[in-house]
Design an enzyme around this catalytic site. Structure first.
Site, PDB file in Angstrom:
ATOM      1  N   GLU A 115       4.820   5.102   3.838  1.00  0.00           N
ATOM      2  CA  GLU A 115       4.282   6.426   4.164  1.00  0.00           C
ATOM      3  C   GLU A 115       5.442   7.388   4.406  1.00  0.00           C
ATOM      4  O   GLU A 115       6.411   7.036   5.095  1.00  0.00           O
ATOM      5  CB  GLU A 115       3.380   6.341   5.399  1.00  0.00           C
ATOM      6  CG  GLU A 115       2.896   7.664   5.944  1.00  0.00           C
ATOM      7  CD  GLU A 115       2.169   8.512   4.923  1.00  0.00           C
ATOM      8  OE1 GLU A 115       2.469   9.717   4.821  1.00  0.00           O
ATOM      9  OE2 GLU A 115       1.287   7.979   4.208  1.00  0.00           O
ATOM     10  N   ASN A 123      10.216   7.416   1.165  1.00  0.00           N
ATOM     11  CA  ASN A 123       9.717   8.088  -0.033  1.00  0.00           C
ATOM     12  C   ASN A 123       9.594   7.013  -1.101  1.00  0.00           C
ATOM     13  O   ASN A 123      10.600   6.492  -1.591  1.00  0.00           O
ATOM     14  CB  ASN A 123      10.697   9.191  -0.448  1.00  0.00           C
ATOM     15  CG  ASN A 123      10.262   9.944  -1.686  1.00  0.00           C
ATOM     16  OD1 ASN A 123       9.301   9.576  -2.362  1.00  0.00           O
ATOM     17  ND2 ASN A 123      10.975  11.010  -1.998  1.00  0.00           N
ATOM     18  N   ASP A 181     -10.482  10.871  -5.609  1.00  0.00           N
ATOM     19  CA  ASP A 181     -11.683  11.678  -5.811  1.00  0.00           C
ATOM     20  C   ASP A 181     -11.362  12.915  -6.642  1.00  0.00           C
ATOM     21  O   ASP A 181     -12.252  13.723  -6.926  1.00  0.00           O
ATOM     22  CB  ASP A 181     -12.300  12.079  -4.470  1.00  0.00           C
ATOM     23  CG  ASP A 181     -11.323  12.809  -3.569  1.00  0.00           C
ATOM     24  OD1 ASP A 181     -10.118  12.487  -3.613  1.00  0.00           O
ATOM     25  OD2 ASP A 181     -11.746  13.705  -2.800  1.00  0.00           O
ATOM     26  N   LYS A 217      -1.024  22.186  -8.602  1.00  0.00           N
ATOM     27  CA  LYS A 217      -0.352  23.094  -9.526  1.00  0.00           C
ATOM     28  C   LYS A 217       0.560  22.323 -10.487  1.00  0.00           C
ATOM     29  O   LYS A 217       1.246  21.377 -10.091  1.00  0.00           O
ATOM     30  CB  LYS A 217       0.454  24.130  -8.749  1.00  0.00           C
ATOM     31  CG  LYS A 217      -0.407  25.044  -7.878  1.00  0.00           C
ATOM     32  CD  LYS A 217       0.418  26.022  -7.088  1.00  0.00           C
ATOM     33  CE  LYS A 217      -0.466  26.900  -6.203  1.00  0.00           C
ATOM     34  NZ  LYS A 217       0.322  27.853  -5.384  1.00  0.00           N
ATOM     35  N   ASP A 232       0.860  -1.186   0.000  1.00  0.00           N
ATOM     36  CA  ASP A 232       0.000   0.000   0.000  1.00  0.00           C
ATOM     37  C   ASP A 232       0.893   1.231   0.000  1.00  0.00           C
ATOM     38  O   ASP A 232       1.605   1.500   0.983  1.00  0.00           O
ATOM     39  CB  ASP A 232      -0.909  -0.015   1.236  1.00  0.00           C
ATOM     40  CG  ASP A 232      -1.951   1.090   1.206  1.00  0.00           C
ATOM     41  OD1 ASP A 232      -2.564   1.296   0.148  1.00  0.00           O
ATOM     42  OD2 ASP A 232      -2.153   1.734   2.256  1.00  0.00           O
ATOM     43  N   ASP A 291      -1.797  12.533  -2.519  1.00  0.00           N
ATOM     44  CA  ASP A 291      -1.752  13.990  -2.515  1.00  0.00           C
ATOM     45  C   ASP A 291      -1.781  14.479  -3.962  1.00  0.00           C
ATOM     46  O   ASP A 291      -0.925  14.119  -4.762  1.00  0.00           O
ATOM     47  CB  ASP A 291      -0.460  14.451  -1.828  1.00  0.00           C
ATOM     48  CG  ASP A 291      -0.487  15.931  -1.487  1.00  0.00           C
ATOM     49  OD1 ASP A 291      -1.151  16.698  -2.223  1.00  0.00           O
ATOM     50  OD2 ASP A 291       0.160  16.331  -0.501  1.00  0.00           O
TER      51      ASP A 291
END
Length: 214
Positions: A65, A92, A154, A122, A40, A118
């Protein structure tokens, strides 16, 4: 698990995140290191794979994470619950997949999830998004034939970018002819997914399988 305050956005290109993770000693992490592995990427507080690990003890689960306090807290709960098929790693993903996956037993990596990453809205921040071509390439190198990658967001343009990058790689084949999956194929939703759907907003999902290359 008590909530702890962490930064919502972490720049993966920052200097402090440029050191790749060290290879893991899998036999020290899991009691059955040869079990099939669910990776994950971007596990956040880890509740999704925590529930998955409890539901499927015949699988191992690894959550990656970049926000270290979340990893510390999630692993603390793993110890409290005595789970031996779940581990969280602070790293990372964009520079750590190669050392991590190259040390895996062959044929073990069977499922990858990247959910609600995330978005970095931009254009100048596009390189901060997790699904980069190099990440897709590395997953293609180590995911077992027949293994799956499940993507959801989403944010439509993020979902499209993730979907398109996997579709462009010859090792991956999109499942289904529809543009987006109507349902989550996994038995556990993420907290973000539940919240989005409760507001009547759409979730964009895509599933890929790792196919053999000619």
């Amino acid at each position: 698990m008590p909530l702890i305050r962490v930064r919502q956005h972490v720049n993966p290109l920052a200097k402090k995140y440029q050191t790749p993770a060290n290879p893991l000693e899998w036999e020290k992490i899991y009691t059955q290191p040869q079990q099939q592995l669910h990776l994950d990427i971007g596990s956040a507080r880890g509740k999704f794979i925590l529930q998955m690990a409890q539901l499927a003890p015949n699988w191992n689960f690894l959550g990656l994470e970049i926000r270290e306090p979340l990893v510390v807290e999630a692993n603390r709960l793993v110890l409290e619950l005595g789970l031996t098929n779940l581990h969280y790693l602070f790293c990372n993903a964009n520079n750590s997949l190669e050392p991590l996956l190259s040390s895996l037993p062959l044929g073990v990596l069977q499922r990858v999830t990247i959910q609600f990453p995330d978005p970095w809205f931009k254009n100048r921040h596009a390189k901060r998004r997790v699904v980069q071509p190099e990440l897709v390439k590395e997953l293609a190198n180590y995911l077992s034939i027949g293994g799956v990658v499940f993507l959801q967001s989403d944010i439509k343009f993020v979902a499209e970018e993730m979907r398109d990058r996997f579709a462009e790689h010859p090792a991956f084949e999109k499942v289904g002819t529809e543009t987006w999956l109507a349902e989550n194929p996994l038995p556990i939703p993420t907290e973000r997914e539940t919240g989005v759907l409760s507001r009547g907003e759409p979730v964009y999902r895509a599933l890929f399988t790792r196919r053999p290359l000619a």
